[in-house]
Design an enzyme around this catalytic site. Structure first.
Site: not given
Ligand code: TXE
Length: 483
Positions: A174, A227-228, A231-232, A250, A286, A386
């Site tokens: 996804k 991701g964040s 959400t993690g 990550e 990141c 962040e």
């Molecule tokens: O992250 P999300 P977002 C950080 C960075 C950024 C912040 C928000 O600070 O400003 O996170 O970004 C999917 N169950 N990073 O909103 O929500 C979502 O559709 C499962 C750091 O983009 O974490 C996307 O595919 N999955 C980071 C993915 O999770 C879900 C890189 C990441 O989105 C979900 C990106 C759920 N309930 C953002 N909800 C890094 N580690 O480098 C959303 N998603």
């Protein structure tokens, strides 16, 4: 002209079951240039079925050597298509062309690195004495789910899909809501190179619905998430339902960089590093070095040097020559970064560069000027949280011990850096930083051959290196009575 992109399920390109199509916005112009179909939970279920079925069909007959060769051939195809893929990438993401092409090269390297591992995975035998045979099989996990972010979509896609396929798993991916076209374009190359139907499925769509569904489903035997932190946590909770293994998570960082060079004549390296931290991917990384702890007597000269450096950074659309940093990926990210800039000013940090939209770029596009905050401290939100944009903070430190304590005083623990010409200082600091990744006198080694990942809120598991591919396998012990 608009172009329409579809989901990939069981080897077939198709629209989502409820027909939803979402415009794809160029972040430099804020105009739609394509549309993409979004999947539903019904589509996600079909993808999981397809991936499950593929585990026992033609894919299961592929030898490890064949899987490895296949990944090499996709890597070669990525390189052959680098011009077209880069153009799409720049349009969808806003990255300057050299960064888009660099990420595609990284993607190819992940395919090659893990392709090379495919025929090197082994089990073992265990000597339990006469009359008994005991051996350990190393098997694929099964269906793996990959939830990807938007900042390095191809790099992150290949760093998890390549080891998953090399080890014989199947995948449901996804992509992030903001960026899915380049992932779909790359997946097309996998199909064209002859991947059996159902082995790789791509479902763009809303994370809150699809990500949740995919991570909660009992058919899934491994989850990879980038991701964040917020959400993690949800992904971990979802995985807990079926005790689904989480291969890696990550979750970002707030990387410190310690500047402890001998004197002002050695500031060019770290000042260039700080400018790079702002420019590369417009700071949406990141591993971005966003907290700069500088020896107090070199603090002001360092700031001057950084400000000088960032004057030469050109902000603009990827279509313009010589651009160092493009727009942020989305309105959401632009608003987030702008709000942190305001927070920094409200917290009393000294703005020494940037601090808003760059001049001369009009009011369209999610552009943010390279921004440097000085006189920061660890209690400020701009230092603790962040920001994920072209913003860095600079903090004076009285000696290495204080700098180390300040560097470790953060919820994240992903990446870090030390600038010094003293070998003892370099390795002492490396051993005392509470992180998963340290670089000395520069920033590199984020992938392929080396383990990359964090501690604390930065996540778990490692991407790259042998441990990464082993995490896509499981062990089965077999005992035989020979008497
Ligand atoms: O992250 P999300 P977002 C950080 C960075 C950024 C912040 C928000 O600070 O400003 O996170 O970004 C999917 N169950 N990073 O909103 O929500 C979502 O559709 C499962 C750091 O983009 O974490 C996307 O595919 N999955 C980071 C993915 O999770 C879900 C890189 C990441 O989105 C979900 C990106 C759920 N309930 C953002 N909800 C890094 N580690 O480098 C959303 N998603």
């Amino acid at each position: 002209m608009h172009t329409s992109y579809q989901l990939l399920i069981d080897g077939v390109w198709r629209d989502g079951s409820d027909g939803t199509k979402v415009p794809v916005i160029n972040p430099a112009t804020e105009e739609a240039f394509a549309e993409v179909s979004w999947g539903t939970t019904e589509d996600a279920s079909l993808a999981l079925d397809a991936a499950q079925k593929a585990m026992t069909s033609e894919w299961a007959e592929w030898s490890p050597t064949r899987r490895g060769r296949f990944l090499f051939s996709v890597a070669a195809t990525v390189r052959r298509n680098i011009v077209e893929l880069s153009a799409l990438f720049c349009q969808e993401h806003g990255k300057p062309p050299h960064q888009a092409a660099g990420e595609l090269e990284d993607a190819a390297r992940y395919l090659e690195y893990f392709g090379g591992w495919a025929d090197k995975l082994t089990g073992m035998t265990i000597d339990l004495g006469r009359g008994q045979l005991d051996y350990v099989l190393r098997e694929p996990l099964g269906v793996t789910v990959h939830i990807a972010p938007w900042n390095y979509p191809l790099d992150i896609f290949c760093r998890s899909v390549a080891p998953a396929l090399a080890a014989g798993n199947t995948c449901v991916v996804k992509p992030a809501e903001e960026i899915s076209l380049v992932t779909l374009a790359l997946a097309r190359l996998f199909q064209e190179e002859g991947l059996p139907a159902g082995v790789l499925n791509i479902i763009p769509g809303p994370g809150a619905v699809l990500g949740k569904y995919l991570t909660e489903d009992p058919r899934v035997r491994g989850i990879v998430f980038t991701g964040s932190v917020e959400t993690g946590r949800k992904v971990l909770e979802a995985a807990a339902r079926n005790i689904t293994p989480v291969i890696s998570m990550e979750l970002g960082g707030k990387a410190p960089s310690l500047v402890f060079v001998n004197d002002a004549t050695e500031l060019d390296g770290p000042a260039g590093g700080a400018a790079g931290a702002i420019a590369w991917n417009a700071g949406q990384s990141c591993g971005q070095r966003s907290r700069w702890y500088v020896r107090r007597d070199l603090y002001e000269p360092f700031i001057e040097r950084v400000v000088e450096r960032i004057r030469s950074l050109k902000v603009g659309p990827a279509t313009e020559a010589g651009v160092s940093l493009g727009p942020l990926v989305s309105k959401k990210q632009y608003d987030k970064v702008m709000s942190y800039i305001q927070i920094g000013m409200d917290e009393g940090a000294r703005l020494v560069a940037g601090g808003g939209r760059p001049e001369g770029l009009g009011d369209k596009g999610y552009f943010v000027a390279p921004t440097v905050f000085a006189d920061c401290n660890n209690s400020m939100r701009i230092v603790r949280e962040e920001i994920f944009g072209p913003v860095i903070t600079v903090i004076p430190a009285d000696g290495l011990d204080e700098a180390l304590a300040l560097a470790n005083d953060n919820a994240f623990g992903l990446s870090s850096e030390i600038w010094t010409s003293d070998i003892t200082t370099a390795h002492t600091v490396a051993s005392r930083l509470d992180v998963g990744h340290v670089t000395i006198n520069g920033s590199a080694a984020f992938g392929f051959e080396v383990p990359f990942g964090g501690v604390k809120h930065s996540g778990l598991g490692r991407e790259g290196g042998p441990e990464a591919i082993l995490a896509y396998t499981r062990l089965k012990n077999v005992w035989v009575n020979l008497k």
